[in-house]
Design a protein around this motif. Structure first.
Motif, PDB file in Angstrom:
ATOM      1  N   VAL A  67      19.238  -2.371 -30.820  1.00  0.00           N
ATOM      2  CA  VAL A  67      18.344  -1.225 -30.656  1.00  0.00           C
ATOM      3  C   VAL A  67      17.079  -1.711 -29.966  1.00  0.00           C
ATOM      4  N   GLU A  68      16.768  -1.087 -28.831  1.00  0.00           N
ATOM      5  CA  GLU A  68      15.603  -1.496 -28.049  1.00  0.00           C
ATOM      6  C   GLU A  68      14.462  -0.515 -28.336  1.00  0.00           C
ATOM      7  N   THR A  69      13.341  -1.020 -28.799  1.00  0.00           N
ATOM      8  CA  THR A  69      12.219  -0.164 -29.177  1.00  0.00           C
ATOM      9  C   THR A  69      10.914  -0.652 -28.556  1.00  0.00           C
ATOM     10  N   ILE A  70       9.962   0.260 -28.476  1.00  0.00           N
ATOM     11  CA  ILE A  70       8.606  -0.086 -28.083  1.00  0.00           C
ATOM     12  C   ILE A  70       7.670   0.525 -29.128  1.00  0.00           C
ATOM     13  N   SER A  71       6.692  -0.244 -29.559  1.00  0.00           N
ATOM     14  CA  SER A  71       5.768   0.219 -30.599  1.00  0.00           C
ATOM     15  C   SER A  71       4.334   0.157 -30.082  1.00  0.00           C
ATOM     16  N   TYR A  72       3.547   1.163 -30.469  1.00  0.00           N
ATOM     17  CA  TYR A  72       2.138   1.179 -30.088  1.00  0.00           C
ATOM     18  C   TYR A  72       1.339   1.806 -31.218  1.00  0.00           C
ATOM     19  N   ALA A 101      16.696   2.788 -26.448  1.00  0.00           N
ATOM     20  CA  ALA A 101      18.142   2.794 -26.257  1.00  0.00           C
ATOM     21  C   ALA A 101      18.851   2.106 -27.419  1.00  0.00           C
ATOM     22  N   VAL A 102      20.076   2.560 -27.683  1.00  0.00           N
ATOM     23  CA  VAL A 102      20.985   1.878 -28.598  1.00  0.00           C
ATOM     24  C   VAL A 102      22.099   1.308 -27.732  1.00  0.00           C
ATOM     25  N   THR A 103      22.350   0.022 -27.863  1.00  0.00           N
ATOM     26  CA  THR A 103      23.285  -0.694 -27.003  1.00  0.00           C
ATOM     27  C   THR A 103      24.518  -1.129 -27.785  1.00  0.00           C
ATOM     28  N   LYS A 104      25.709  -0.861 -27.244  1.00  0.00           N
ATOM     29  CA  LYS A 104      26.948  -1.360 -27.846  1.00  0.00           C
ATOM     30  C   LYS A 104      27.211  -2.740 -27.290  1.00  0.00           C
ATOM     31  N   LYS A 105      27.503  -3.684 -28.188  1.00  0.00           N
ATOM     32  CA  LYS A 105      27.709  -5.065 -27.784  1.00  0.00           C
ATOM     33  C   LYS A 105      29.194  -5.421 -27.901  1.00  0.00           C
ATOM     34  N   PHE A 106      29.705  -6.147 -26.933  1.00  0.00           N
ATOM     35  CA  PHE A 106      31.088  -6.603 -26.927  1.00  0.00           C
ATOM     36  C   PHE A 106      31.090  -8.134 -26.919  1.00  0.00           C
ATOM     37  N   THR A 107      31.928  -8.737 -27.750  1.00  0.00           N
ATOM     38  CA  THR A 107      31.984 -10.196 -27.844  1.00  0.00           C
ATOM     39  C   THR A 107      33.430 -10.675 -27.845  1.00  0.00           C
ATOM     40  N   THR A 108      33.583 -11.994 -27.757  1.00  0.00           N
ATOM     41  CA  THR A 108      34.913 -12.595 -27.817  1.00  0.00           C
ATOM     42  C   THR A 108      35.445 -12.626 -29.248  1.00  0.00           C
ATOM     43  N   GLU A 145      19.415  -8.940 -37.640  1.00  0.00           N
ATOM     44  CA  GLU A 145      18.128  -9.572 -37.371  1.00  0.00           C
ATOM     45  C   GLU A 145      17.260  -8.641 -36.541  1.00  0.00           C
ATOM     46  N   ILE A 146      15.957  -8.894 -36.575  1.00  0.00           N
ATOM     47  CA  ILE A 146      15.012  -8.133 -35.769  1.00  0.00           C
ATOM     48  C   ILE A 146      14.051  -9.112 -35.102  1.00  0.00           C
ATOM     49  N   GLY A 147      13.890  -8.962 -33.796  1.00  0.00           N
ATOM     50  CA  GLY A 147      12.947  -9.793 -33.063  1.00  0.00           C
ATOM     51  C   GLY A 147      11.888  -8.919 -32.425  1.00  0.00           C
ATOM     52  N   SER A 148      10.633  -9.338 -32.515  1.00  0.00           N
ATOM     53  CA  SER A 148       9.549  -8.591 -31.875  1.00  0.00           C
ATOM     54  C   SER A 148       9.479  -9.033 -30.422  1.00  0.00           C
ATOM     55  N   ARG A 149      10.497  -8.614 -29.669  1.00  0.00           N
ATOM     56  CA  ARG A 149      10.667  -9.042 -28.280  1.00  0.00           C
ATOM     57  C   ARG A 149      11.640  -8.090 -27.607  1.00  0.00           C
ATOM     58  N   MET A 150      11.786  -8.225 -26.295  1.00  0.00           N
ATOM     59  CA  MET A 150      12.799  -7.490 -25.563  1.00  0.00           C
ATOM     60  C   MET A 150      14.152  -8.156 -25.765  1.00  0.00           C
ATOM     61  N   GLU A 210       5.715  -4.883 -40.506  1.00  0.00           N
ATOM     62  CA  GLU A 210       4.366  -4.661 -39.976  1.00  0.00           C
ATOM     63  C   GLU A 210       4.289  -4.936 -38.474  1.00  0.00           C
ATOM     64  N   ILE A 211       5.336  -4.542 -37.762  1.00  0.00           N
ATOM     65  CA  ILE A 211       5.323  -4.629 -36.301  1.00  0.00           C
ATOM     66  C   ILE A 211       4.698  -3.348 -35.776  1.00  0.00           C
ATOM     67  N   ARG A 212       3.519  -3.453 -35.212  1.00  0.00           N
ATOM     68  CA  ARG A 212       2.772  -2.276 -34.783  1.00  0.00           C
ATOM     69  C   ARG A 212       2.677  -2.126 -33.264  1.00  0.00           C
ATOM     70  N   ASN A 213       2.758  -3.239 -32.547  1.00  0.00           N
ATOM     71  CA  ASN A 213       2.627  -3.178 -31.091  1.00  0.00           C
ATOM     72  C   ASN A 213       3.643  -4.094 -30.421  1.00  0.00           C
ATOM     73  N   GLY A 214       4.197  -3.623 -29.307  1.00  0.00           N
ATOM     74  CA  GLY A 214       5.085  -4.465 -28.521  1.00  0.00           C
ATOM     75  C   GLY A 214       6.542  -4.069 -28.579  1.00  0.00           C
ATOM     76  N   ALA A 215       7.349  -4.874 -27.892  1.00  0.00           N
ATOM     77  CA  ALA A 215       8.783  -4.620 -27.810  1.00  0.00           C
ATOM     78  C   ALA A 215       9.484  -5.016 -29.102  1.00  0.00           C
ATOM     79  N   GLY A 216      10.642  -4.408 -29.323  1.00  0.00           N
ATOM     80  CA  GLY A 216      11.461  -4.761 -30.474  1.00  0.00           C
ATOM     81  C   GLY A 216      12.926  -4.778 -30.094  1.00  0.00           C
ATOM     82  N   HIS A 217      13.647  -5.755 -30.616  1.00  0.00           N
ATOM     83  CA  HIS A 217      15.094  -5.874 -30.386  1.00  0.00           C
ATOM     84  C   HIS A 217      15.751  -6.101 -31.742  1.00  0.00           C
ATOM     85  N   SER A 218      16.429  -5.077 -32.224  1.00  0.00           N
ATOM     86  CA  SER A 218      17.056  -5.144 -33.549  1.00  0.00           C
ATOM     87  C   SER A 218      18.572  -5.196 -33.397  1.00  0.00           C
ATOM     88  N   GLU A 219      19.213  -6.105 -34.102  1.00  0.00           N
ATOM     89  CA  GLU A 219      20.663  -6.218 -34.053  1.00  0.00           C
ATOM     90  C   GLU A 219      21.251  -5.798 -35.395  1.00  0.00           C
TER      91      GLU A 219
END
Length: 207
Positions: free
Chosen positions: A12-17, A25-32, A90-95, A68-77
């Motif tokens: 899940v791609e998010t932006i916070s301000y 966007a919500v992204t479907k992931k495909f793996t081996t 996991e959740i990363g405060s990043r793209m 407590e992520i208030r600003n910036g990009a977020g990438h949640s899996e």
């Protein structure tokens, strides 16, 4: 030891301000799959119901608040099992990497995710404007069969192929992790029913 979590994988791609979150966007992931779980492709937006989309957004937003992520990009899996239960991995405060944030988000939503991340970092508004969404995808090229699919796509639907990147010999590549994938392509407004097998097929050499 950790609990084993089953289900389809999404990001899940998010932006916070200033504590207000927007789901880009919500992204479907495909793996081996097991044992390597090397990512072979990403589809955006993920083919989920409006109800499930709402559940995903609510779950991720509550998690961002808790962290407590208030600003910036977020990438949640996360994973969603057959019963519809959402489990955060996991959740990363990043793209998102793998060209998800830099390329797929702009292709499918018209939003400049990189500029948004910079703007919120400078404590300026993220500049989100609702735009018509389109289907876009990235597929990593990992064997000769993938090259065959690419050639068919370029021949039958050249307007769908947005970009092809080859960084090595696909047929001779020794793929052991994501860093050794020799190439990829972006395509947009794809015919999902026709190209579904292109995403779910596991490359033979790393099966």
């Amino acid at each position: 030891m950790e609990e084993y979590i089953e289900g389809a994988e999404y990001s899940v791609e998010t932006i916070s301000y200033k504590g207000e979150h927007t789901c880009l966007a919500v992204t479907k992931k495909f793996t081996t799959g097991s044992p390597h779980y090397i990512e072979t492709g990403h589809l955006q937006p993920a083919l989920v119901s409006e109800e499930m989309y709402g559940k995903i957004q609510d779950t991720v937003f509550r998690a961002l608040d808790a962290l407590e992520i208030r600003n910036g990009a977020g990438h949640s899996e996360l994973r969603i099992d057959k019963a519809g239960n959402i489990r955060i991995i996991e959740i990363g405060s990043r793209m998102g990497g793998d060209c998800i944030g830099s390329d797929l988000v702009p292709l499918s939503t018209g939003q400049d995710f990189v500029a948004m991340a910079v703007d919120t970092g400078c404590r300026e508004t993220a500049g989100f404007t609702e735009k018509k969404k389109k289907v876009s995808a990235i597929r990593f090229l990992m064997d000769s069969n993938d090259l065959k699919h690419l050639q068919e796509l370029q021949k039958e639907h050249p307007d769908k192929v947005k970009k092809v990147v080859l960084e090595g010999d696909v047929e001779q590549a020794q793929i052991t992790d994501s860093g050794s994938r020799p190439g990829f392509l972006f395509f947009r407004q794809i015919l999902w029913k026709k190209w579904k097998s292109f995403f779910i097929t596991v490359p033979g050499k790393i099966r």
